[in-house]
Design a protein around this motif. Structure first.
Motif, PDB file in Angstrom:
ATOM      1  N   ARG A 214      38.074  42.114  38.199  1.00 50.64           N
ATOM      2  CA  ARG A 214      36.780  42.783  38.065  1.00 50.64           C
ATOM      3  C   ARG A 214      36.923  44.309  38.176  1.00 50.64           C
TER       4      ARG A 214
ATOM      5  N   GLU B 163      38.669  45.778  35.098  1.00 56.61           N
ATOM      6  CA  GLU B 163      37.683  45.785  34.003  1.00 56.61           C
ATOM      7  C   GLU B 163      36.756  47.009  34.148  1.00 56.61           C
ATOM      8  N   TYR B 164      36.277  47.207  35.350  1.00 60.94           N
ATOM      9  CA  TYR B 164      35.325  48.298  35.618  1.00 60.94           C
ATOM     10  C   TYR B 164      35.945  49.667  35.310  1.00 60.94           C
TER      11      TYR B 164
ATOM     12  N   ARG C 215      36.560  40.951  29.530  1.00 61.76           N
ATOM     13  CA  ARG C 215      36.895  39.978  30.575  1.00 61.76           C
ATOM     14  C   ARG C 215      36.511  38.596  30.068  1.00 61.76           C
TER      15      ARG C 215
ATOM     16  N   GLN D 168      41.453  38.442  31.585  1.00 61.94           N
ATOM     17  CA  GLN D 168      40.866  39.385  30.648  1.00 61.94           C
ATOM     18  C   GLN D 168      41.697  39.400  29.371  1.00 61.94           C
TER      19      GLN D 168
ATOM     20  N   VAL E 200      30.407  46.768  41.796  1.00 61.17           N
ATOM     21  CA  VAL E 200      31.071  45.778  40.937  1.00 61.17           C
ATOM     22  C   VAL E 200      30.719  44.364  41.410  1.00 61.17           C
TER      23      VAL E 200
END
Ligand code: TMP
Length: 252
Positions: A52, A55-56, A73, A79, A238
């Protein structure tokens, strides 16, 4: 269901062949290693948090025009990324002295550096990822002069972006490591930020208390790594700030 092809298994991630040519599925494991895998543990939830968080950061970087390998993702631990040829260098950017720089030069951890310092290590676990200079990189042909100019500029842009983002949530970006990949568009080669950006590959200290919120918690036995990474994810929004439970909700 057809078994998918594993391309590579590293210390913290597994790469599988992606659904379309030129794509790869990056799976985040719960495994943590330090000191070139001399210290190992499985830390429940680490893979989900790093998936996560990476990805952010990667999504944020593309919104400011920094190219990355990230596509989307897929689920809690996976991902989809663009396949690229990883340049065999770890690119380290430091804003404050810590870790190997503090030891190597005898500077107290936490000392502000006069300007960001960029270092390169040759990616080779057998050798323990030794520090190298641009002379070695040029002589051994790991990257061209043009690549090195582009890598420096990418590294400093990532540093500006990540420092600002972290500062906004009360965290100091002490240093970090990125990896850069080559992608080919027809006859042209482009460089993209690849691998992952997560608290595994950064040093993050709370600005007020100095509390470590990164993999040093594991390296130096400072407490719960999951709690530290959850704190970073919560501050950045997040994962939900608070859901009334002591355990974070990591669904979706
Ligand atoms: P160092 O001070 O140990 O050289 O680490 C510098 C930065 O690079 C720190 O943010 C942690 C990160 N790092 C990695 O991501 N992978 C590694 O294998 C090492 C040694 C450091």
């Amino acid at each position: 269901m057809a078994r998918r092809k594993k391309i590579y298994e590293g210390k913290a991630k597994i790469l599988y062949e992606g659904p379309e040519p030129g794509t790869i599925v990056q799976y985040f494991k719960d495994d943590a290693t330090a000191f070139n895998a001399q210290k190992k543990a499985t830390i429940e939830g680490k893979g989900v948090l790093n998936n996560r968080l990476s990805e952010y950061f990667m999504t944020g970087l593309s919104t400011i025009g920094v190219p990355t390998h990230f596509i989307r993702r897929l689920n809690m631990r996976e991902q989809l990324v663009r396949a690229c040829e990883i340049i065999p260098l770890e690119i380290i950017v430091r804003n404050f002295a810590a870790g190997s720089l503090a030891t190597r030069l005898g500077i107290e951890e936490g000392t502000a550096l006069p300007r960001p310092i960029v270092e390169y290590c040759y990616k080779d676990d057998k050798l323990g990822d030794p520090l190298v200079t641009e002379e070695h990189i040029a002589a051994f042909g790991w990257a061209s002069q043009q690549d090195m100019d582009d890598i420096l500029s990418l590294a400093l842009r990532v540093n500006d972006y990540m420092s600002g983002l972290m500062y906004g949530v009360g965290i100091r970006l002490v240093d970090f490591k990125i990896e850069i990949g080559r992608v080919y568009d027809g006859d042209f080669q482009r460089l993209v930020v690849a691998d992952e950006i997560s608290p595994d590959s950064c040093r993050l200290w709370d600005i007020e208390t100095g509390q470590k919120l990164d993999k040093d918690v594991f390296r130096r036995d400072l407490g719960s790594l999951t709690d530290a990474y959850t704190e970073v994810a919560r501050r950045l929004g997040v994962i939900p700030k608070s859901n009334g439970h002591s355990k974070p909700t990591l669904i979706n």
